[in-house]
Scaffold this motif. Structure first.
Motif, PDB file in Angstrom:
ATOM      1  N   GLU A 134       0.813  -1.223   0.000  1.00 32.17           N
ATOM      2  CA  GLU A 134       0.000   0.000   0.000  1.00 32.17           C
ATOM      3  C   GLU A 134       0.842   1.268   0.000  1.00 32.17           C
ATOM      4  O   GLU A 134       0.520   2.233  -0.663  1.00 32.17           O
ATOM      5  CB  GLU A 134      -0.855   0.024   1.266  1.00 32.17           C
ATOM      6  N   VAL A 135       1.916   1.285   0.794  1.00 34.67           N
ATOM      7  CA  VAL A 135       2.747   2.485   0.877  1.00 34.67           C
ATOM      8  C   VAL A 135       3.745   2.577  -0.277  1.00 34.67           C
ATOM      9  O   VAL A 135       4.481   3.552  -0.378  1.00 34.67           O
ATOM     10  CB  VAL A 135       3.497   2.612   2.228  1.00 34.67           C
ATOM     11  N   GLY A 136       3.766   1.562  -1.138  1.00 33.65           N
ATOM     12  CA  GLY A 136       4.599   1.624  -2.329  1.00 33.65           C
ATOM     13  C   GLY A 136       6.006   1.091  -2.154  1.00 33.65           C
ATOM     14  O   GLY A 136       6.872   1.288  -3.007  1.00 33.65           O
ATOM     15  N   MET A 137       6.239   0.373  -1.045  1.00 34.24           N
ATOM     16  CA  MET A 137       7.560  -0.202  -0.839  1.00 34.24           C
ATOM     17  C   MET A 137       7.792  -1.262  -1.918  1.00 34.24           C
ATOM     18  O   MET A 137       6.865  -1.970  -2.299  1.00 34.24           O
ATOM     19  CB  MET A 137       7.601  -0.852   0.546  1.00 34.24           C
ATOM     20  N   ARG A 138       9.025  -1.324  -2.415  1.00 36.45           N
ATOM     21  CA  ARG A 138       9.313  -2.296  -3.478  1.00 36.45           C
ATOM     22  C   ARG A 138      10.750  -2.787  -3.390  1.00 36.45           C
ATOM     23  O   ARG A 138      11.572  -2.230  -2.673  1.00 36.45           O
ATOM     24  CB  ARG A 138       9.067  -1.662  -4.844  1.00 36.45           C
ATOM     25  N   SER A 139      11.019  -3.816  -4.167  1.00 37.09           N
ATOM     26  CA  SER A 139      12.385  -4.327  -4.294  1.00 37.09           C
ATOM     27  C   SER A 139      13.193  -3.335  -5.117  1.00 37.09           C
ATOM     28  O   SER A 139      12.623  -2.466  -5.780  1.00 37.09           O
ATOM     29  CB  SER A 139      12.384  -5.657  -5.052  1.00 37.09           C
ATOM     30  N   LEU A 140      14.503  -3.519  -5.125  1.00 34.65           N
ATOM     31  CA  LEU A 140      15.347  -2.686  -5.980  1.00 34.65           C
ATOM     32  C   LEU A 140      14.939  -2.880  -7.434  1.00 34.65           C
ATOM     33  O   LEU A 140      14.434  -3.945  -7.809  1.00 34.65           O
ATOM     34  CB  LEU A 140      16.819  -3.093  -5.834  1.00 34.65           C
ATOM     35  N   SER A 141      15.197  -1.888  -8.239  1.00 30.59           N
ATOM     36  CA  SER A 141      14.927  -2.004  -9.675  1.00 30.59           C
ATOM     37  C   SER A 141      15.811  -3.082 -10.273  1.00 30.59           C
ATOM     38  O   SER A 141      16.897  -3.354  -9.763  1.00 30.59           O
ATOM     39  CB  SER A 141      15.240  -0.681 -10.372  1.00 30.59           C
ATOM     40  N   SER A 142      15.358  -3.642 -11.378  1.00 33.14           N
ATOM     41  CA  SER A 142      16.178  -4.635 -12.078  1.00 33.14           C
ATOM     42  C   SER A 142      17.269  -3.888 -12.848  1.00 33.14           C
ATOM     43  O   SER A 142      17.128  -2.693 -13.126  1.00 33.14           O
ATOM     44  CB  SER A 142      15.301  -5.416 -13.061  1.00 33.14           C
ATOM     45  N   PRO A 143      18.333  -4.593 -13.225  1.00 34.61           N
ATOM     46  CA  PRO A 143      19.369  -3.939 -14.050  1.00 34.61           C
ATOM     47  C   PRO A 143      18.782  -3.322 -15.324  1.00 34.61           C
ATOM     48  O   PRO A 143      19.265  -2.295 -15.785  1.00 34.61           O
ATOM     49  CB  PRO A 143      20.336  -5.087 -14.369  1.00 34.61           C
ATOM     50  N   ASP A 144      17.732  -3.936 -15.883  1.00 35.59           N
ATOM     51  CA  ASP A 144      17.092  -3.378 -17.080  1.00 35.59           C
ATOM     52  C   ASP A 144      16.498  -2.002 -16.806  1.00 35.59           C
ATOM     53  O   ASP A 144      16.579  -1.098 -17.636  1.00 35.59           O
ATOM     54  CB  ASP A 144      15.960  -4.294 -17.590  1.00 35.59           C
ATOM     55  N   VAL A 145      15.891  -1.852 -15.630  1.00 35.82           N
ATOM     56  CA  VAL A 145      15.292  -0.564 -15.272  1.00 35.82           C
ATOM     57  C   VAL A 145      16.398   0.478 -15.084  1.00 35.82           C
ATOM     58  O   VAL A 145      16.263   1.629 -15.496  1.00 35.82           O
ATOM     59  CB  VAL A 145      14.397  -0.677 -14.014  1.00 35.82           C
ATOM     60  N   VAL A 146      17.524   0.057 -14.500  1.00 38.64           N
ATOM     61  CA  VAL A 146      18.660   0.972 -14.333  1.00 38.64           C
ATOM     62  C   VAL A 146      19.156   1.423 -15.710  1.00 38.64           C
ATOM     63  O   VAL A 146      19.430   2.605 -15.928  1.00 38.64           O
ATOM     64  CB  VAL A 146      19.796   0.317 -13.508  1.00 38.64           C
ATOM     65  N   THR A 147      19.227   0.484 -16.660  1.00 37.31           N
ATOM     66  CA  THR A 147      19.648   0.819 -18.026  1.00 37.31           C
ATOM     67  C   THR A 147      18.679   1.834 -18.632  1.00 37.31           C
ATOM     68  O   THR A 147      19.101   2.812 -19.251  1.00 37.31           O
ATOM     69  CB  THR A 147      19.701  -0.463 -18.901  1.00 37.31           C
TER      70      THR A 147
END
Length: 174
Positions: A61-74
């Motif tokens: 609900e508060v929008g907590m998430r895992s780290l972005s994937s390397p693809d998202v970093v790219t």
């Protein structure tokens, strides 16, 4: 099936909390609050010297998430290379939009803020509030890029700076 979905994080996992950026799950503890047992993620934000306790059933609900994937970093790095898109709206309205993007926890949106507010040395000065927003966005981006790659923040900072510098137009010949 439980009615509230729970995120599955373990101690030592890096997570992104939208309004604070990258933190590390220190532990998962159960506390009694108002007579009810509540399971909490205990998240440390070392750089801010802050600890946050988030009920495990409220993390999504508060929008907590895992780290972005390397693809998202790219993708974020590609976003930085793009041309700055500055709307003609009043600064207060733009500042609000930038603030929302930074606090969205969305790495691409944060990269857009860095791109739009970055100034090459020969460009006009930034106002204090512009500089504050730029540095907040840059800090969030740097911390997540570093956490995803496992590099030091200084290496991530250099990588981001190199991208920003590479897109700046060369100074006009004298």
């Amino acid at each position: 099936m439980s009615k509230s979905k729970k995120l599955d994080f373990s101690p030592n996992d890096f997570v992104v909390y939208p309004s604070h950026g990258v933190g590390k799950v220190v532990s998962i503890e159960v506390q009694e609050i108002a007579g009810m047992e509540l399971e909490l993620f205990v998240i440390s934000f070392e750089k801010d010297k802050m600890t946050l306790r988030v009920p495990t059933n409220k993390a999504i609900e508060v929008g907590m998430r895992s780290l972005s994937s390397p693809d998202v970093v790219t993708q974020a790095m590609k976003t930085l290379k793009g041309k700055a898109k500055v709307k003609r709206a009043m600064w207060s309205r733009r500042a609000q939009e930038y603030e929302q993007k930074i606090n969205s926890g969305d790495l691409i949106a944060i990269a857009e803020v860095v791109r739009d507010l970055h100034r090459a040395d020969d460009q006009r000065e930034q106002s204090y509030s512009e500089r504050q927003l730029y540095e907040a966005a840059l800090d969030r981006l740097t911390r997540e890029v570093a956490a995803v790659s496992g590099d030091e923040e200084t290496d991530a900072q250099k990588q981001i700076n190199d991208v920003l510098i590479s897109r700046a137009p060369p100074p006009a010949a004298a």
